[in-house]
Design a protein around this motif. Sequence first.
Motif, mmCIF file in Angstrom:
data_model
loop_
_atom_site.group_PDB
_atom_site.id
_atom_site.type_symbol
_atom_site.label_atom_id
_atom_site.label_comp_id
_atom_site.label_asym_id
_atom_site.label_seq_id
_atom_site.Cartn_x
_atom_site.Cartn_y
_atom_site.Cartn_z
ATOM 1 N N UNK A 89 -8.578 -2.600 -2.408
ATOM 2 C CA UNK A 89 -8.270 -1.241 -1.948
ATOM 3 C C UNK A 89 -7.358 -0.518 -2.949
ATOM 4 N N UNK A 90 -6.369 -1.252 -3.490
ATOM 5 C CA UNK A 90 -5.480 -0.666 -4.495
ATOM 6 C C UNK A 90 -6.269 -0.256 -5.740
ATOM 7 N N UNK A 91 -7.192 -1.117 -6.148
ATOM 8 C CA UNK A 91 -7.996 -0.859 -7.346
ATOM 9 C C UNK A 91 -8.794 0.425 -7.195
ATOM 10 N N UNK A 92 -9.498 0.559 -6.063
ATOM 11 C CA UNK A 92 -10.317 1.744 -5.836
ATOM 12 C C UNK A 92 -9.452 2.977 -5.601
ATOM 13 N N UNK A 93 -8.366 2.803 -4.848
ATOM 14 C CA UNK A 93 -7.483 3.938 -4.556
ATOM 15 C C UNK A 93 -6.894 4.501 -5.839
ATOM 16 N N UNK A 94 -6.416 3.602 -6.730
ATOM 17 C CA UNK A 94 -5.843 4.054 -7.988
ATOM 18 C C UNK A 94 -6.855 4.797 -8.837
ATOM 19 N N UNK A 95 -8.081 4.257 -8.916
ATOM 20 C CA UNK A 95 -9.128 4.903 -9.717
ATOM 21 C C UNK A 95 -9.500 6.255 -9.134
ATOM 22 N N UNK A 96 -9.683 6.297 -7.801
ATOM 23 C CA UNK A 96 -10.048 7.559 -7.144
ATOM 24 C C UNK A 96 -8.968 8.617 -7.330
ATOM 25 N N UNK A 165 1.639 14.930 -8.223
ATOM 26 C CA UNK A 165 1.898 13.948 -7.160
ATOM 27 C C UNK A 165 0.754 12.951 -7.042
ATOM 28 N N UNK A 166 -0.472 13.436 -7.191
ATOM 29 C CA UNK A 166 -1.637 12.552 -7.088
ATOM 30 C C UNK A 166 -1.661 11.548 -8.235
ATOM 31 N N UNK A 167 -1.390 12.024 -9.455
ATOM 32 C CA UNK A 167 -1.434 11.109 -10.591
ATOM 33 C C UNK A 167 -0.276 10.111 -10.533
ATOM 34 N N UNK A 168 0.874 10.531 -10.005
ATOM 35 C CA UNK A 168 1.966 9.582 -9.809
ATOM 36 C C UNK A 168 1.582 8.506 -8.791
ATOM 37 N N UNK A 169 0.851 8.902 -7.755
ATOM 38 C CA UNK A 169 0.377 7.931 -6.764
ATOM 39 C C UNK A 169 -0.584 6.931 -7.405
ATOM 40 N N UNK A 170 -1.448 7.429 -8.312
ATOM 41 C CA UNK A 170 -2.361 6.534 -9.036
ATOM 42 C C UNK A 170 -1.572 5.554 -9.897
ATOM 43 N N UNK A 171 -0.534 6.045 -10.569
ATOM 44 C CA UNK A 171 0.305 5.181 -11.408
ATOM 45 C C UNK A 171 1.022 4.136 -10.556
ATOM 46 N N UNK A 202 -16.536 -2.844 -4.878
ATOM 47 C CA UNK A 202 -17.931 -2.400 -4.856
ATOM 48 C C UNK A 202 -18.400 -2.117 -3.443
ATOM 49 N N UNK A 203 -17.995 -2.957 -2.491
ATOM 50 C CA UNK A 203 -18.386 -2.759 -1.096
ATOM 51 C C UNK A 203 -17.749 -1.502 -0.508
ATOM 52 N N UNK A 204 -16.729 -0.999 -1.147
ATOM 53 C CA UNK A 204 -16.114 0.261 -0.711
ATOM 54 C C UNK A 204 -16.838 1.453 -1.331
ATOM 55 N N UNK A 205 -17.130 1.376 -2.641
ATOM 56 C CA UNK A 205 -17.679 2.552 -3.322
ATOM 57 C C UNK A 205 -19.155 2.783 -3.002
#
Length: 312
Positions: A89-96, A165-171, A202-205
């Motif tokens: 979830x962290x992986x996909x959330x950060x990328x998104x 704020x969004x890019x800081x959340x990704x970081x 993958x099962x998320x995206x």
Amino acid sequence: MNGFAENTCMLEQKRQRATGRLMAVLAAVCFGTESVTVQLCYSGGFNVLTLLTMRYIVAVAMFLTIVLLTKAPLLVAREYRLTVLGMGLLLISGTFLLFLALSKLPATLCILFYYVYPSLTALLAKLFFKQRLGWVRIAALLISALGLILLYWSSAENILLSGVLIVFAAALCHALKLNILGVILLKNNIYTYSFNSAFVATMIVIPVCTVFDGWVFELTAPAVGLMLYLALFVTGAATLLLNRSLSMIPAVDVSIICLLEPPVTALMALLIFNERLSFPQLCGGFLILLAVALPQIYTIYEQKRQHTGQVV
């Protein structure tokens, strides 16, 4: 005899740290090619969701093949499965979040703010993982911050607060992932973990891409080839290298080495898009390289000093 065993152990630790640093450098170089490759994929017909989904599908197939060939376990240890779900979830959330930020901020500003993650990695390591930072790491992070500003600062006029704020959340997602990985990979097979986390992502995206009608199939052959490069070398090989390095050296050290990514991205943009660098940008790139090299030089110095003390 005890002295011989102790020296052998120390040499093995040095070799392991050197290998970990080398793997982090190789991973950073691969990750540094991502932004330009993604832009080329978009120009070849891909949209965000299709590119994200297809690269993860190919990467999962790659990880599964490696797991089967090496006869590694298919699943991580039971007590870590919920954690791996969270890591996916962290992986996909950060990328998104990073992709979303790119829609709100100029790419240069987005990269500038995103690469606060080494500092966030250090802060989290200090607060929650009880790692000692030391003056060398702190100095490297400060030098890299100045280098990033010189390399990527464009204009304050295009800064949108929501985008920042969004890019800081990704970081923050990436920094948290690096610290947790440093713990998980000490107890689990790296191939198994890489397969499991990529499978969760993958099962998320896949359903997200389907629900939001993200599938695009009118693609050029070069774009498909570049997507395969992203999947096999960036999402695949670079991830394995990064994970292996995290099992050998602290997450903070890995994050500092990953500061090589912005200069590699700038070099790629120069070679492919002929985007010339100004003198301040060249100075910024040099400062980033200095920040990456500083902890490594200090480590070598300390090892020689210790060795000299033992000889004496």
